[in-house]
Structure formats: structure tokens, C-alpha cells
Write a protein that holds these residues in place. Structure first.
Motif, PDB file in Angstrom:
ATOM      1  N   GLY A  73       0.708  -1.697   0.116  1.00  0.00           N
ATOM      2  CA  GLY A  73      -0.212  -0.390   0.040  1.00  0.00           C
ATOM      3  C   GLY A  73       0.870   1.034  -0.081  1.00  0.00           C
ATOM      4  O   GLY A  73       0.592   2.433   0.199  1.00  0.00           O
ATOM      5  N   MET A  74       2.196   0.859  -0.718  1.00  0.00           N
ATOM      6  CA  MET A  74       2.766   2.235  -0.505  1.00  0.00           C
ATOM      7  C   MET A  74       2.741   3.250  -1.702  1.00  0.00           C
ATOM      8  O   MET A  74       3.391   4.510  -2.041  1.00  0.00           O
ATOM      9  CB  MET A  74       4.237   1.563  -0.325  1.00  0.00           C
ATOM     10  N   PHE A  75       1.996   2.837  -2.670  1.00  0.00           N
ATOM     11  CA  PHE A  75       1.629   3.976  -3.531  1.00  0.00           C
ATOM     12  C   PHE A  75       0.266   4.803  -3.531  1.00  0.00           C
ATOM     13  O   PHE A  75       0.136   5.359  -4.885  1.00  0.00           O
ATOM     14  CB  PHE A  75       2.126   3.070  -5.265  1.00  0.00           C
ATOM     15  N   ASP A  76      -0.259   4.411  -2.761  1.00  0.00           N
ATOM     16  CA  ASP A  76      -1.708   4.775  -2.844  1.00  0.00           C
ATOM     17  C   ASP A  76      -1.825   5.843  -1.569  1.00  0.00           C
ATOM     18  O   ASP A  76      -2.295   5.431  -0.093  1.00  0.00           O
ATOM     19  CB  ASP A  76      -2.918   4.200  -3.252  1.00  0.00           C
ATOM     20  N   PRO A  77      -3.106   7.240  -1.206  1.00  0.00           N
ATOM     21  CA  PRO A  77      -2.987   7.424   0.061  1.00  0.00           C
ATOM     22  C   PRO A  77      -3.955   6.032   0.515  1.00  0.00           C
ATOM     23  O   PRO A  77      -4.459   5.004   0.513  1.00  0.00           O
ATOM     24  CB  PRO A  77      -4.550   8.221  -0.743  1.00  0.00           C
ATOM     25  N   THR A  78      -3.729   5.940   2.206  1.00  0.00           N
ATOM     26  CA  THR A  78      -3.738   5.049   2.769  1.00  0.00           C
ATOM     27  C   THR A  78      -5.928   5.185   2.890  1.00  0.00           C
ATOM     28  O   THR A  78      -6.191   6.290   2.708  1.00  0.00           O
ATOM     29  CB  THR A  78      -3.840   4.868   4.113  1.00  0.00           C
ATOM     30  N   PRO A  79      -6.262   3.697   2.736  1.00  0.00           N
ATOM     31  CA  PRO A  79      -8.134   3.764   3.117  1.00  0.00           C
ATOM     32  C   PRO A  79      -8.201   3.786   4.256  1.00  0.00           C
ATOM     33  O   PRO A  79      -9.695   3.990   4.445  1.00  0.00           O
ATOM     34  CB  PRO A  79      -8.299   2.758   2.771  1.00  0.00           C
ATOM     35  N   PHE A  80      -7.357   4.973   4.958  1.00  0.00           N
ATOM     36  CA  PHE A  80      -8.071   5.231   6.758  1.00  0.00           C
ATOM     37  C   PHE A  80      -8.916   6.680   6.722  1.00  0.00           C
ATOM     38  O   PHE A  80      -9.144   7.333   5.858  1.00  0.00           O
ATOM     39  CB  PHE A  80      -7.009   5.990   7.468  1.00  0.00           C
ATOM     40  N   GLU A  81     -10.360   6.762   7.129  1.00  0.00           N
ATOM     41  CA  GLU A  81     -11.850   7.450   7.110  1.00  0.00           C
ATOM     42  C   GLU A  81     -11.728   8.681   7.649  1.00  0.00           C
ATOM     43  O   GLU A  81     -12.283   8.496   8.662  1.00  0.00           O
ATOM     44  CB  GLU A  81     -12.225   6.056   8.045  1.00  0.00           C
ATOM     45  N   ILE A  82     -10.228   8.981   7.342  1.00  0.00           N
ATOM     46  CA  ILE A  82     -10.690  10.609   7.746  1.00  0.00           C
ATOM     47  C   ILE A  82     -10.610  11.241   5.938  1.00  0.00           C
ATOM     48  O   ILE A  82      -9.585  10.828   5.826  1.00  0.00           O
ATOM     49  CB  ILE A  82      -9.477  11.093   8.950  1.00  0.00           C
ATOM     50  N   VAL A  83     -10.813  12.158   5.844  1.00  0.00           N
ATOM     51  CA  VAL A  83     -10.800  13.213   5.200  1.00  0.00           C
ATOM     52  C   VAL A  83      -8.720  13.711   4.914  1.00  0.00           C
ATOM     53  O   VAL A  83      -9.176  13.836   3.561  1.00  0.00           O
ATOM     54  CB  VAL A  83     -11.545  14.457   4.698  1.00  0.00           C
ATOM     55  N   GLU A  84      -8.588  13.585   5.647  1.00  0.00           N
ATOM     56  CA  GLU A  84      -7.382  14.506   5.379  1.00  0.00           C
ATOM     57  C   GLU A  84      -6.043  12.871   4.580  1.00  0.00           C
ATOM     58  O   GLU A  84      -5.117  13.823   4.569  1.00  0.00           O
ATOM     59  CB  GLU A  84      -6.658  14.722   6.442  1.00  0.00           C
ATOM     60  N   ALA A  85      -6.885  11.861   4.890  1.00  0.00           N
ATOM     61  CA  ALA A  85      -6.020  10.210   4.143  1.00  0.00           C
ATOM     62  C   ALA A  85      -5.864  10.667   3.237  1.00  0.00           C
ATOM     63  O   ALA A  85      -5.026   9.662   2.402  1.00  0.00           O
ATOM     64  CB  ALA A  85      -6.665   9.395   5.391  1.00  0.00           C
ATOM     65  N   LYS A  86      -6.675  11.596   2.181  1.00  0.00           N
ATOM     66  CA  LYS A  86      -7.241  11.534   0.685  1.00  0.00           C
ATOM     67  C   LYS A  86      -5.447  12.187  -0.066  1.00  0.00           C
ATOM     68  O   LYS A  86      -5.228  12.102  -0.672  1.00  0.00           O
ATOM     69  CB  LYS A  86      -8.677  12.086   0.470  1.00  0.00           C
ATOM     70  N   GLY A  87      -5.396  13.246   0.909  1.00  0.00           N
ATOM     71  CA  GLY A  87      -4.305  14.690   0.751  1.00  0.00           C
ATOM     72  C   GLY A  87      -2.728  13.108   1.271  1.00  0.00           C
ATOM     73  O   GLY A  87      -1.902  14.127   0.155  1.00  0.00           O
ATOM     74  N   GLY A  88      -2.897  12.361   1.146  1.00  0.00           N
ATOM     75  CA  GLY A  88      -1.660  11.807   1.810  1.00  0.00           C
ATOM     76  C   GLY A  88      -1.250  10.593   0.537  1.00  0.00           C
ATOM     77  O   GLY A  88      -0.688   9.774   1.175  1.00  0.00           O
ATOM     78  N   VAL A  89      -0.690  11.923  -0.704  1.00  0.00           N
ATOM     79  CA  VAL A  89      -0.177  10.685  -1.781  1.00  0.00           C
ATOM     80  C   VAL A  89       0.872  10.642  -1.914  1.00  0.00           C
ATOM     81  O   VAL A  89       1.938  11.272  -1.546  1.00  0.00           O
ATOM     82  CB  VAL A  89      -1.124  11.884  -2.753  1.00  0.00           C
ATOM     83  N   PRO A  90       0.986   9.025  -1.443  1.00  0.00           N
ATOM     84  CA  PRO A  90       2.871   8.868  -1.966  1.00  0.00           C
ATOM     85  C   PRO A  90       3.641   9.312  -2.476  1.00  0.00           C
ATOM     86  O   PRO A  90       3.194   9.863  -4.161  1.00  0.00           O
ATOM     87  CB  PRO A  90       3.422   7.898  -1.821  1.00  0.00           C
ATOM     88  N   LEU A  91       4.888  10.063  -3.112  1.00  0.00           N
ATOM     89  CA  LEU A  91       5.508  10.369  -3.619  1.00  0.00           C
ATOM     90  C   LEU A  91       6.476   9.522  -4.406  1.00  0.00           C
ATOM     91  O   LEU A  91       7.783   9.084  -3.487  1.00  0.00           O
ATOM     92  CB  LEU A  91       6.549  11.576  -3.817  1.00  0.00           C
ATOM     93  N   LYS A  92       6.572   8.941  -5.473  1.00  0.00           N
ATOM     94  CA  LYS A  92       7.641   8.343  -5.763  1.00  0.00           C
ATOM     95  C   LYS A  92       7.988   8.425  -7.056  1.00  0.00           C
ATOM     96  O   LYS A  92       7.747   9.290  -7.509  1.00  0.00           O
ATOM     97  CB  LYS A  92       6.823   6.987  -5.924  1.00  0.00           C
TER      98      LYS A  92
END
Length: 595
Positions: free
Chosen positions: A394-413
Motif C-alpha cells: 500500500g505504499m503507492f496510494d493514499p491509505t484507506p484510513f477513514e478521515i478526509v485528510e488521508a486522501k491528501g497523503g499521496v506518496p511521492l515516488k
């Protein structure tokens, strides 16, 4: 209709026989006909007047009723919504895993003004400013004496403030009932809960809506009247959360860090038992977002464990070792030559402080945190297989953690994943992720090789996802992590009775415009406990820590993040129901002698 002739022949002949004038008969018939026509016209006119009168009566009755209704009702602020739309006030509670209240509703009042009804607007303005010092007296006077018909004074007030406003006694200052969202624990779990605000508003009701965190993520559920008696139950444990935040605040101050974050996750269910980001805020008085021109991480609203996407350094090395073991390329005892020099193209690969560990086992590559050793394992794995493994974690996508801010945590590769990226990513540079990503990755090692999705919702029983590594690879990796604590860079992390296993990571902090700071790091300790029966993963990350120890300034995770994590584990393990277990020591040498 039968028309009577004006000159009826029979009457005319009869009149002539009697010697009378026949024209008298004609004039009489004309007169009668005219009277009949007038009667019919009068009847039609009277009917029309009657209908018109009934219409006007009904219209005036409707207008009068509406005027009476408006006169007896409270003033309402104009709303940009459909006519007749009701405002739903009730919002479901939010509770922790034990049912303890995290967010609930409180009945309160708003205060507003109708200037046309005010008796002494200037005196009222002066008294209001005395009660609410943040109000502008000049602005109030201008509004009260101007053309405004309605204005809000305060949209929520305390019972004491309500009584003080009531004592002013001006009929143009009125109260409206409303419901506000209350977070009884203050700052506790602020970034999880997020906060709320008002949506559609009237003087008799206000719509409470989520603006961040789970309040916004589950806004539809919380606002649904059918769920008014069904609280949203989270995976958080309130007592553990309080302990984590208390220790993290102290650790951040001692280590002189700019910020800090921690994630405690059940390795089998994916439940996040506690999560903290510092600096924090009080959701009862949520601050405004910072204006442009500031580093987002400077704001207390910034959620470091999901929005903080960083190169996390050597904590990634265990993933390289685990994959190499899983592919059958090595085992924990396989010897790896970590001697220099090592170059990828024109770029040298060095060790921390220029060390040279020589030929050591894979386990010791992790214990000593060797960049060259990890890089050589990565070259055996290859770029394609490395990407597949990290993607499965799961290191390439935002985590499915259920708070809206998690969508903004996009990994940088990296855009181009070549040989150099393969080597640097193997020891945690070149790929930026969040502490929540890291927690999910370490959970796969702790639970025997399954990916588990981080969740903030209460779960019952294991929630294993797809297998990402063999059970043997996971066990060997856990053994290596345990040796890091007993013999390696995380020696300050050992907690008697709880067999901590983990890995340190110290990564130079990137500059906004490229390059890295020489004196600023992200220090991270990723741990699993207890190692003999892994149940929990704990990630502790410090932003720009620095501590003076033994006459030197220390920034590495072993000196900063590890002691904080150890204090955390010692504090929360009993709260999690874990009993301390003493590890057996070597038996004392006994010599059998004859009598």
C-alpha cells in the motif's frame, strides 16, 4: 325566450272596434319590454358584484392571516435554500471502542437583534460589548441605528452570557434555540474527530455539519435522523489516546522537535487504537487555516500521520530484507559483503558516519542499518519486483484510513525507477510516505505476512487482506527487528517485559525548493510489541528533533524517537491488557561433582 309582439293583432282589432287608439297598446308593450330588460341587466350586475366581493373577501382574509402569523412569529434570517426546507438539528454521537463519549450535542442559544424593535440601541450596544469584548461597538451602533432589519450578534452563547444579555432588557435583542457540537475531552484525538461548524441557519435552528476528520468523513451517517440513537463507534481507546498524547507532548519538548506524530495500530484487525499529531488544537474552537505563504506543517490543523509525506529513511530496510527472504534469495544468516566502495552510475553509496561493516549476515545488515548491504539485496530483487512488493504493502496510494485528510497523503515516488532508485528506496530515500503507510507495512510483518487496512472503526476479529509475504519471511523479519533493539541502533527502546522489536530511521529533511537540509531530519522509530506474540505496531516520528547528550548534539532516531517510543510502550502496554513477561536468561553453569 318567447317575445310578446308590440302590436298584437287581436287586441288591435278589439281596440279599433271600441274606437280606441291602437298605438296606446304598442307604447305599453314597449314600456314593459324595457322594464324586463332592465331587470335582467340588474340581476346580472348584482351577480357579478357578489362574485367580485367574495373574491376580495377571500384575498383580504389570506393577507390578514399571513400578517397575523408574521406578527406572532420570530424573525428569520434569509436562507439560500428551497422554501419549506427543514433544518435537521440532531447529530449522532461519536464514541470510543468502550462507548465513552468523544463528540456529542449540547443545547444552547444564539442571540440576534431586530433593530426596528429596539428602544435604546446605543445603550444596548455598549452593554453587549461589555458582555462580548470581541464585538465592535462602533459597528454595532451603526447596524442598530441603520436600515438593517435583522443581524446576528452571537451564534452560540453560554447560559451565563444568555442571562447577562437577558438582563439588558431591550425587546429588540432576542434569543433562538440551537444545538452545538461539544467535544468534552478538549484537544484529545482532535485530528481524528476534526471538528464541525454550522451549515444552514435560522433563528430557531442551525444545521451542524462536519468540517474535518471523521465528522466530515461520516457526515451523512451522523446527520441521518435514523442514526440519532446509534452512535458512531471508533476503534480509539480514550485512555490509551490520552496516555499517547501526554507522553508525546513531553517527548516533543524534551527533544526540541518542531512537531511529532504517533500511530498505535492493532496488527491483526487494522484498528488504530490511538493516533496523535502535534502541535494540536481544540475542536471546540477550531482555528482558521493559515493564509498562503506558510508551510502547511506549521499549522496545528496539519495532520502529520496521514498528510505528512516524508522520506522515512532506514525504517524501510526491513521491507527489503523481508522481500529478499520471501523470494528465497537469502535468509537471516546469509552473508552480505557491505564493503566499499559501491557506486550506482556516478553516485557513491556510503554508510552513516563513513562506517565499513565488511561481511555480515542479513540480520546484521538490519541491526547495523547498512545502506550498502540493503542496496545489494535490492539489486538482487530488481526494480520491477521491488515495486510490486511495495505496491502490495500500500505504499503507492493514499491509505484507506477513514478521515478526509488521508486522501491528501499521496506518496511521492520517482518518475523513473531505475537502478539508483531501487538502491536508495531500499533504505528509505527516494520514496515519500506517511507514518500511517509505515504502520500498515509493519503490521504485515507482525501478523505473519498479511496486509491489513488501517481503520478508525471498531472491528471484531482479524481483518486479514491478501498475503504479501510468507509466514517464514515475516518471522525472520521480526527476529531481525528484535535484534535491532537488543543489539543495534534502538537499544534505548527495550521495555522490560514487553520484548519490543523495531527499526530506526533518520532521514534528512528536504528543502521546499530542492535539496536537503544539513541540520534538519525526520526521526522515526517503527516498532512491534510484544515480539514473542506480536499484537501492536507503534510508529513514532519527530520533526526536526535535537538533543544534547554526552556533549554532542544528537538528531538520529536512536537518540530521539526511540526513547519516546519506549516510554510510550511502558505506559500503554498495561492499558492494552498486556501482561509483562520476563524473557528467560541463560542457565547458570552447574558442575556435577561426586559426593
Amino acid at each position: 325566450m318567447t317575445r310578446t309582439p308590440l302590436r298584437p293583432l287581436a287586441r288591435i282589432l278589439e281596440a279599433r272596434a271600441r274606437g280606441e287608439n291602437p298605438k296606446v297598446i304598442e307604447r305599453e308593450n314597449i314600456r314593459r319590454r324595457h322594464e324586463e330588460m332592465k331587470d335582467r341587466a340588474r340581476a346580472r350586475a348584482e351577480g357579478r358584484l357578489l362574485v367580485l366581493s367574495a373574491f376580495f373577501f377571500a384575498a383580504f382574509a389570506v393577507v390578514g392571516f399571513r400578517m397575523g402569523a408574521l406578527a406572532t412569529s420570530e424573525a428569520q434570517e434569509p436562507l439560500a435554500s428551497a422554501p419549506g426546507a427543514s433544518i435537521a438539528m440532531q447529530r449522532a454521537n461519536i464514541v470510543d471502542r468502550e462507548g465513552r463519549i468523544l463528540a456529542t450535542n449540547l443545547d444552547t442559544y444564539s442571540v440576534y437583534a431586530q433593530p426596528p424593535l429596539m428602544i435604546d440601541p446605543i445603550a444596548a450596544a455598549e452593554k453587549l460589548v461589555a458582555i462580548f469584548p470581541d464585538l465592535d461597538k462602533e459597528r454595532l451602533v451603526k447596524d442598530f441605528t441603520g436600515k438593517r432589519k435583522f443581524l446576528w450578534i452571537k451564534k452560540r452563547i453560554s447560559p451565563e452570557q444568555k442571562q447577562a444579555v437577558h438582563d439588558i432588557g431591550d425587546p429588540g435583542i432576542l434569543f433562538g434555540p440551537r444545538e452545538m457540537r461539544l467535544y468534552p475531552n478538549g484537544r484529545l484525538a482532535a485530528h481524528i474527530l476534526g471538528g464541525s461548524g454550522f451549515g444552514r441557519e435560522g433563528v430557531s435552528a442551525a444545521e451542524v455539519i462536519g468540517v474535518a476528520g471523521v465528522e466530515k468523513q461520516f457526515d451523512d451517517y451522523l446527520r441521518d435522523p435514523a442514526n440519532g440513537t446509534k452512535p458512531l463507534q471508533l476503534s480509539l481507546d480514550l485512555t490509551v489516546q490520552a496516555a499517547v498524547e501526554q507522553v508525546l507532548v513531553g517527548g516533543m519538548k524534551i527533544m526540541n522537535a518542531k512537531g511529532a506524530s504517533a500511530v498505535l495500530m492493532n496488527a491483526h484487525t487494522g484498528e488504530v487504537i490511538a493516533a496523535a499529531s502535534l502541535p494540536s488544537f481544540d475542536p471546540n474552537d477550531r482555528p482558521r487555516p493559515p493564509t498562503s505563504g506558510f508551510d502547511p506543517s506549521d499549522s496545528p490543523l496539519f495532520n502529520r500521520y496521514v498528510q505528512g509525506v516524508y522520506e522515512l529513511g532506514s525504517v524501510f530496510k526491513i521491507f527489503t530484507a523481508a522481500q529478499a527472504v520471501d523470494l528465497g534469495l537469502v535468509n537471516a544468516d546469509t552473508i552480505i559483503d557491505t564493503s566499499g566502495p559501491m557506486k550506482i552510475g556516478r553516485f557513491p553509496i556510503g554508510e552513516f558516519n563513513g562506517k565499513n561493516y565488511g561481511k555480515i549476515s542479513v540480520a546484521d545488515v538490519i541491526v547495523h542499518s547498512s545502506n550498502r548491504g540493503t542496496g545489494r539485496l535490492a539489486l538482487q530483487i530488481g526494480a520491477e519486483r521491488q515495486q510490486q512488493f511495495l505496491d502490495a504493502l500500500g505504499m503507492f496510494d493514499p491509505t484507506p484510513f477513514e478521515i478526509v485528510e488521508a486522501k491528501g497523503g499521496v506518496p511521492l515516488k520517482p518518475k523513473k525507477w531505475g537502478e539508483l532508485s531501487t538502491v536508495t528506496i531500499s533504505y528509505g530515500h527516494g520514496l515519500s510516505t506517511s507514518p500511517m503507510h509505515l504502520a500498515a507495512g509493519y503490521a504485515a510483518i507482525a501478523n505473519g505476512g498479511h496486509y491489513v487496512s488501517p481503520t478508525i472503526l471498531r472491528r471484531n476479529g482479524p481483518q486479514y487482506g491478501p498475503r504479501v509475504m510468507s509466514e517464514s519471511a515475516a518471522k525472520q523479519s521480526l527476529m531481525m527487528l528484535r535484534k535491532v533493539v537488543t543489539d543495534g541502533t534502538a537499544s534505548f527502546g527495550d521495555v522490560p517485559g514487553y520484548a519490543v522489536a523495531g527499526k530506526t530511521g533518520t532521514a534528512d529533511k528536504p528543502k521546499p525548493r530542492g535539496g536537503y537540509y544539513d541540520d534538519k531530519v525526520i526521526a522515526t522509530f517503527a516498532s512491534v510489541f510484544p515480539a514473542y506474540d506480536p499484537k501492536y505496531v507503534l510508529i513514532v516520528a519527530l520533526d526536526e528533533p535535537s538533543i544534547l547528550a554526552y556533549g554532542e548534539k544528537r538528531r538520529t532516531a536512536g537518540w530521539t524517537a526511540v526513547p519516546v517510543a519506549a516510554e510510550l510502550i511502558g505506559r500503554i502496554a498495561p492499558l492494552l491488557g498486556l501482561r509483562p513477561r520476563l524473557e528467560p536468561e541463560d542457565r547458570a553453569a552447574i558442575t556435577l561433582t561426586s559426593n
